[in-house]
Design an enzyme around this catalytic site. Structure first.
Site, mmCIF file in Angstrom:
data_model
loop_
_atom_site.group_PDB
_atom_site.id
_atom_site.type_symbol
_atom_site.label_atom_id
_atom_site.label_comp_id
_atom_site.label_asym_id
_atom_site.label_seq_id
_atom_site.Cartn_x
_atom_site.Cartn_y
_atom_site.Cartn_z
ATOM 1 N N GLY A 7 0.833 -1.191 0.000
ATOM 2 C CA GLY A 7 0.000 0.000 0.000
ATOM 3 C C GLY A 7 0.866 1.239 0.000
ATOM 4 O O GLY A 7 0.874 2.020 0.954
ATOM 5 N N LYS A 178 -2.630 9.115 19.120
ATOM 6 C CA LYS A 178 -2.629 9.570 17.721
ATOM 7 C C LYS A 178 -4.067 9.656 17.193
ATOM 8 O O LYS A 178 -4.419 10.600 16.468
ATOM 9 C CB LYS A 178 -1.818 8.600 16.877
ATOM 10 C CG LYS A 178 -1.879 8.821 15.358
ATOM 11 C CD LYS A 178 -1.121 10.049 14.918
ATOM 12 C CE LYS A 178 -1.173 10.224 13.388
ATOM 13 N NZ LYS A 178 -0.574 9.104 12.657
ATOM 14 N N ASN A 186 -8.702 15.775 11.463
ATOM 15 C CA ASN A 186 -8.929 15.239 10.114
ATOM 16 C C ASN A 186 -10.237 15.695 9.484
ATOM 17 O O ASN A 186 -10.268 16.175 8.356
ATOM 18 C CB ASN A 186 -8.852 13.711 10.138
ATOM 19 C CG ASN A 186 -7.433 13.221 10.039
ATOM 20 O OD1 ASN A 186 -6.534 13.731 10.716
ATOM 21 N ND2 ASN A 186 -7.202 12.227 9.206
ATOM 22 N N SER A 247 -5.035 17.285 6.302
ATOM 23 C CA SER A 247 -5.228 15.943 6.845
ATOM 24 C C SER A 247 -5.333 14.918 5.726
ATOM 25 O O SER A 247 -5.666 15.240 4.576
ATOM 26 C CB SER A 247 -6.488 15.893 7.707
ATOM 27 O OG SER A 247 -7.653 15.955 6.900
#
Length: 298
Positions: A7, A178, A186, A247
């Protein structure tokens, strides 16, 4: 080390490139347009300190991870099980798999599929894909990883490559720390289409962020998670260290891609319902991003 990045988006490309610059054999596994660019010219690593074309292998197929000592697993949270199953036949018995993903439960979900050791990793880096084969680094670049038999060697190799790595016995708490920061920034960054520094100055935004943090900490406590440090101080640190960063949710929406909001504010909302804890601000931010996703898809 032989390293595969499963990924290969902005995060995986940055850490993969840093390891490749230090002499490790790195293979990026990603989308065709990106793979073609890397094969042609290497990955262009664009940082504040330097710019360099970093030669690396690149492929679209999970088979390319065969023989890897370490896999940096960087797929979107919604793709964890699918990508894990695709990767499974090509991993060695002793391959170390590190989950460098948003959210707090990806390593657990991946470990249910793979017999290899899966270690959670908390990522602190501001990056974006500026184009095929081009990753732009805006700031930071460290990892916090869980403790395993292979963690120290990986941390040592990363340190030599200019990537600071801390090994934590409370990596779940670090993941939640986090997550809380992501929940604060975000969705708002995506809705307003603003980078963190501009966003934080908006009228009423700081109180919204404080409400998000409060709700997240209440859910974490109910889940029995020990969140280290001062969560609000961590929110402020992001403004100081990544003021120009959008974000990942904002970046996904700008590219017309599905976001990971279900694993950020949506995760807090779901866990809050399970624990009978009200999370109205997280619920609202989740709902607004889902509406924007729906509009973009129509």
């Amino acid at each position: 080390m032989k390293v595969a990045v499963m990924g290969a988006g902005a995060v995986g490309c940055y850490f993969g490139a840093m390891l490749a610059r230090a002499g490790h054999e790195v293979t990026l596994i990603g989308r065709p347009v990106h793979v073609e660019a890397v094969r042609a010219k290497g990955l262009f690593l664009d940082t504040r300190a330097f710019q360099a074309h970093v030669p690396m292998k690149a492929d679209t197929a999970p088979e390319a991870a065969g023989g890897a000592d370490v896999v940096l697993f960087c797929v979107k949270s919604a793709d964890t099980e699918t990508a894990g199953r695709a990767l499974a036949p090509y991993l060695g018995r002793d391959t170390l798999v590190l989950s460098l993903q948003n959210g707090v439960d990806n390593a657990q979900r991946l470990q249910a599929i793979l017999p290899q050791t899966v270690v959670p990793a908390v990522v602190y880096v501001a990056t974006e894909m500026a184009g095929p084969g081009h990753v732009r680094h805006h700031g930071r670049g460290e990892l916090v990883i869980g403790n395993s038999g292979a963690s120290q060697r990986f941390a040592d190799e990363c340190a030599a490559a200019g990537v600071p790595v801390d090994i934590s016995d409370n990596v779940i708490g670090a993941l939640w720390a986090k997550l809380i920061v992501n929940c604060a920034y975000n969705a708002l960054s995506a809705i307003a289409r603003m980078p963190y520094g501009d966003l934080y100055q908006g009228e009423g935004v700081q109180q919204v962020m404080r409400d998000v943090v409060h709700e997240c900490l209440a859910v974490a406590q109910a889940e029995g998670v020990d969140v280290p440090g001062d969560s609000w101080a961590a929110v402020l640190k992001i403004v100081e260290t990544m003021p120009t960063q959008f974000s990942s949710t904002a970046q996904d929406m700008a590219r017309g891609k599905p976001t990971e909001i279900d694993y950020l504010n949506g995760y807090i909302e779901r866990k809050g319902r399970e624990r009978a804890i009200a999370t109205p601000v997280n619920r609202t931010l989740h709902a607004l991003v889902k509406l924007l996703e729906r509009r973009a898809a129509s």
